[in-house]
Design a protein around this motif. Structure first.
Motif: not given
Length: 226
Positions: A85, A183, A186-188
């Protein structure tokens, strides 16, 4: 010469096969292996989207991205075998628009690049004014309270979509479909772009007047009448 896509990656076999595949399907693509060649490329050529690896031999794709962002505003999609991340957040914070993990499917990568190219085609020249925000589609310029701000390509796309759907809750899934057009993000990724956008358009990003979070659902752009 004008290209649709430039691949910057020192993995020769993968890069050449990707380049050939893209050209086969009508996406005019060039490939360079290092930072110096990339900088030289843009002295005589242009590209509408850049696929940029992080590891470029003795140099870093992060450093190259920073240099490119000094003069180039086209979308930069990082492609890397790194999966942390921290790497993804760094890539987005220094000007990257997306982060694609290797190994990638050529067909999926092609679809993502085509979506980006379609997204940034010239629009119809109209302007949208909402509260203190003005968006000039023809010139791709954004003004907040009369002052022009500089947005990266994905920030611009995200803002225009939220403004065009003002006063309506837009779910994260809808944003992934309509802004990223898939899709895979991602959320991050979304959170980073929302934060960067707030820092540019909000007087106090911690207490936003425009882009409000609807916890567990998504976001809403509330038109400011002030």
């Amino acid at each position: 010469m004008k290209y649709d896509c430039l691949i910057v990656d020192d993995e020769e076999v993968l890069s050449q096969s990707t380049c050939e595949y893209f050209n086969l399907f009508g996406v005019k693509t060039a490939w360079v292996a290092d930072s110096t060649t990339c900088i030289n490329f843009f002295q005589e050529n242009s590209a509408e989207v850049i696929l940029l690896d992080i590891n470029l031999g003795n140099t870093s794709g992060f450093d190259l991205c920073k240099r490119l962002r000094e003069t180039i505003s086209v979308p930069i999609l990082f492609i890397s075998a790194r999966t942390s991340d921290d790497d993804m957040l760094l890539a987005l914070n220094i000007g990257g628009d997306d982060y694609i993990k290797k190994p990638y499917s050529l067909s999926v990568l092609l679809a993502k690049v085509k979506a980006v190219l379609k997204r940034y085609q010239a629009q119809d020249g109209k302007s949208v004014i909402s509260g203190g925000i003005k968006i000039d589609y023809e010139l791709r310029r954004v003004f907040v309270q009369g002052q022009e701000i500089t947005l990266k390509s994905m920030e611009y796309k995200l803002l225009t979509y939220l403004v065009e759907n003002k006063n309506r809750i837009v779910s994260k899934d809808e944003i992934f479909r309509k802004v990223w057009e898939d899709y895979i993000a991602g959320d991050n990724t979304l959170n980073v772009h929302i934060r960067r956008l707030r820092e540019k358009i909000e007087q106090n990003p911690n207490e936003p007047r425009y882009i409000k979070t609807v916890w567990g659902t998504g976001y809403v752009f509330e038109e400011d009448k002030q």
